[in-house]
Design an enzyme around this catalytic site. Structure first.
Site, PDB file in Angstrom:
ATOM      1  N   TYR A  95      -2.647  -2.478 -10.704  1.00  0.00           N
ATOM      2  CA  TYR A  95      -2.680  -2.328  -9.243  1.00  0.00           C
ATOM      3  C   TYR A  95      -1.837  -3.423  -8.562  1.00  0.00           C
ATOM      4  O   TYR A  95      -1.006  -3.128  -7.699  1.00  0.00           O
ATOM      5  CB  TYR A  95      -4.146  -2.357  -8.770  1.00  0.00           C
ATOM      6  CG  TYR A  95      -4.282  -2.407  -7.268  1.00  0.00           C
ATOM      7  CD1 TYR A  95      -4.114  -1.262  -6.489  1.00  0.00           C
ATOM      8  CD2 TYR A  95      -4.545  -3.616  -6.610  1.00  0.00           C
ATOM      9  CE1 TYR A  95      -4.224  -1.325  -5.099  1.00  0.00           C
ATOM     10  CE2 TYR A  95      -4.656  -3.674  -5.227  1.00  0.00           C
ATOM     11  CZ  TYR A  95      -4.491  -2.530  -4.484  1.00  0.00           C
ATOM     12  OH  TYR A  95      -4.575  -2.584  -3.114  1.00  0.00           O
ATOM     13  N   SER A 134       0.798  -1.236   0.000  1.00  0.00           N
ATOM     14  CA  SER A 134       0.000   0.000   0.000  1.00  0.00           C
ATOM     15  C   SER A 134       0.828   1.283   0.000  1.00  0.00           C
ATOM     16  O   SER A 134       0.277   2.356  -0.255  1.00  0.00           O
ATOM     17  CB  SER A 134      -0.952   0.007   1.190  1.00  0.00           C
ATOM     18  OG  SER A 134      -1.986  -0.917   0.972  1.00  0.00           O
ATOM     19  N   TYR A 141      -4.648   3.589   7.850  1.00  0.00           N
ATOM     20  CA  TYR A 141      -6.025   3.059   7.819  1.00  0.00           C
ATOM     21  C   TYR A 141      -6.785   3.428   9.089  1.00  0.00           C
ATOM     22  O   TYR A 141      -6.675   4.539   9.572  1.00  0.00           O
ATOM     23  CB  TYR A 141      -6.009   1.542   7.563  1.00  0.00           C
ATOM     24  CG  TYR A 141      -5.296   1.246   6.294  1.00  0.00           C
ATOM     25  CD1 TYR A 141      -5.866   1.616   5.085  1.00  0.00           C
ATOM     26  CD2 TYR A 141      -4.041   0.682   6.276  1.00  0.00           C
ATOM     27  CE1 TYR A 141      -5.207   1.395   3.891  1.00  0.00           C
ATOM     28  CE2 TYR A 141      -3.365   0.463   5.086  1.00  0.00           C
ATOM     29  CZ  TYR A 141      -3.964   0.822   3.917  1.00  0.00           C
ATOM     30  OH  TYR A 141      -3.314   0.614   2.748  1.00  0.00           O
ATOM     31  N   LYS A 184       0.570   3.210  -3.112  1.00  0.00           N
ATOM     32  CA  LYS A 184      -0.637   4.004  -3.412  1.00  0.00           C
ATOM     33  C   LYS A 184      -0.331   5.504  -3.419  1.00  0.00           C
ATOM     34  O   LYS A 184      -1.020   6.279  -4.090  1.00  0.00           O
ATOM     35  CB  LYS A 184      -1.739   3.684  -2.399  1.00  0.00           C
ATOM     36  CG  LYS A 184      -2.264   2.245  -2.505  1.00  0.00           C
ATOM     37  CD  LYS A 184      -3.153   1.897  -1.322  1.00  0.00           C
ATOM     38  CE  LYS A 184      -3.699   0.474  -1.403  1.00  0.00           C
ATOM     39  NZ  LYS A 184      -4.440   0.105  -0.169  1.00  0.00           N
ATOM     40  N   VAL A 242       1.219  -3.988   3.651  1.00  0.00           N
ATOM     41  CA  VAL A 242       1.102  -5.298   4.310  1.00  0.00           C
ATOM     42  C   VAL A 242       2.342  -6.186   4.214  1.00  0.00           C
ATOM     43  O   VAL A 242       2.377  -7.248   4.835  1.00  0.00           O
ATOM     44  CB  VAL A 242      -0.107  -6.144   3.841  1.00  0.00           C
ATOM     45  CG1 VAL A 242      -1.392  -5.696   4.458  1.00  0.00           C
ATOM     46  CG2 VAL A 242      -0.181  -6.252   2.353  1.00  0.00           C
TER      47      VAL A 242
HETATM   48  O1  DON Z   1      -4.477  -5.001  -2.231  1.00  0.00           O
HETATM   49  C1  DON Z   1      -3.954  -5.461  -1.223  1.00  0.00           C
HETATM   50  O2  DON Z   1      -4.608  -6.017  -0.340  1.00  0.00           O
HETATM   51  C2  DON Z   1      -2.446  -5.315  -1.079  1.00  0.00           C
HETATM   52  N1  DON Z   1      -1.811  -5.391  -2.351  1.00  0.00           N
HETATM   53  C3  DON Z   1      -2.098  -4.020  -0.429  1.00  0.00           C
HETATM   54  C4  DON Z   1      -2.789  -3.798   0.908  1.00  0.00           C
HETATM   55  C5  DON Z   1      -1.939  -3.136   1.919  1.00  0.00           C
HETATM   56  O3  DON Z   1      -0.752  -3.029   1.803  1.00  0.00           O
HETATM   57  C6  DON Z   1      -2.633  -2.659   3.152  1.00  0.00           C
HETATM   58  N2  DON Z   1      -1.669  -2.092   4.069  1.00  0.00           N
HETATM   59  N3  DON Z   1      -1.391  -2.136   5.162  1.00  0.00           N
END
Ligand code: DON
Length: 310
Positions: free
Chosen positions: A194, A66, A246, A69, A264
């Protein structure tokens, strides 16, 4: 600042924070991420003159997830302008988990609340222009390569494939966005972009450099070049404060007080306006998807070095 002394301070704080890793778990919904050793912890700080301070696993590659992003948002804003982007994605925190679907339907108009949650970032990916997914991805990669000075930054194919195979929830979000008219183009291509930008591989040191470019309002301190407009940096830093961690963003603002964005894979990019960028890597996560030891380390560092912005 005495570099040797600062590195020793970082190592002392890193050791103190590393005990927290036992309280977390590595992400497993992307199976490839579950292979990481949860006890790793690394930190890098990039100062405004480009000096790098580091401790622990600062050179260990991990995927941005994330954190990417922020950079897809920078590209989308530069290519389309604020009006176009914010007609399709909002500016409000959600209080929900990063992959939540619930408010997409209950809020009208049906647009994602912000570009940091998965739905919002998928909407942003849909706005990145180019003739192919590769060309659209290159816009993000070029920006990251330019700021870090590493021309080899690329996608970790194993993590990309692992997410692509298992991303039922993100597919649901994307098709809902298509139905609501937020996503204009080909849904599978946008999802592919994405997943690829989430799987871009970096080190904590590189993340610190990226954070410093935001701290310097869009200027790459290594070269002195402007890489994105100050106004875009301002928007990103504000999102980092309100939505970057978040549904733990409020708590993080109180306990740490630095604009930050987590991923993540265990990364956190933090940015102290004008002063420094910080990259942290600690793959054991709390229940909200933020690195447990990473958050602790940033809290200790913010207190010790008086980095809080509030
Ligand atoms: O789309 C997803 O779930 C992951 N590629 C990215 C989510 C993420 O990194 C949330 N962060 N803490």
């Amino acid at each position: 600042m005495d570099i040797e002394q600062a590195n020793e301070q970082l190592e002392r704080l890193r050791l103190e924070a590393s005990g927290e890793a036992g309280k977390g778990k590595v992400a497993s919904y992307i199976p490839e991420l579950a292979k990481e050793d949860p006890h790793q912890l690394g930190i890098s700080v990039c100062l405004s003159d480009g000096t790098i301070l580091s401790a622990g696993e600062a050179q260990k590659p991990f995927t941005l997830q994330s954190i990417s992003k922020i950079f897809s948002l920078i590209v989308a804003l530069c290519q389309n302008g604020q009006q176009h982007v914010f007609e399709r994605v909002g500016k409000e925190p959600t209080g929900d988990p990063f992959n939540s679907i619930i408010k997409l339907e209950t809020i009208k108009p049906h647009k994602p609340l912000n570009p940091m949650i998965n739905a919002g970032a998928i909407a942003v990916a849909g706005m990145i222009q180019g003739k192919s997914v590769q060309e659209r991805l290159d816009c993000i990669l070029d920006l990251l390569r330019r700021i870090t000075g590493n021309p080899h930054i690329g996608v970790n194919e194993a993590v990309y494939c692992s997410e692509k195979k298992t991303a039922a929830r993100n597919r649901a979000l994307a098709w809902f966005l298509k139905d609501s008219g937020v996503l204009a183009g080909d849904v599978e291509e946008t999802l592919d972009l994405y997943f690829r930008h989430c799987a871009i591989e970096v080190t904590a040191e590189e993340v610190a450099r990226l954070g410093m470019a935001l701290a310097a309002d869009g200027v790459d301190v290594r070269t002195g070049d402007r890489v994105f407009p100050a106004e875009v940096a301002r928007i990103c830093k504000t999102f980092m404060v309100t939505c970057g961690m978040y549904n733990a963003s409020g708590e993080f603002a109180i306990d740490v007080g630095i604009p930050a964005k987590s991923g993540v894979a265990g990364g956190i990019m933090a940015t102290v306006p004008q002063r420094m960028g910080i990259g942290v890597f600690g793959p054991a996560l709390d229940e909200k998807g933020n690195s447990v030891a990473g958050v602790k380390l940033l809290a200790l560092l913010a207190k010790d070095w008086e980095l809080g912005i509030f």
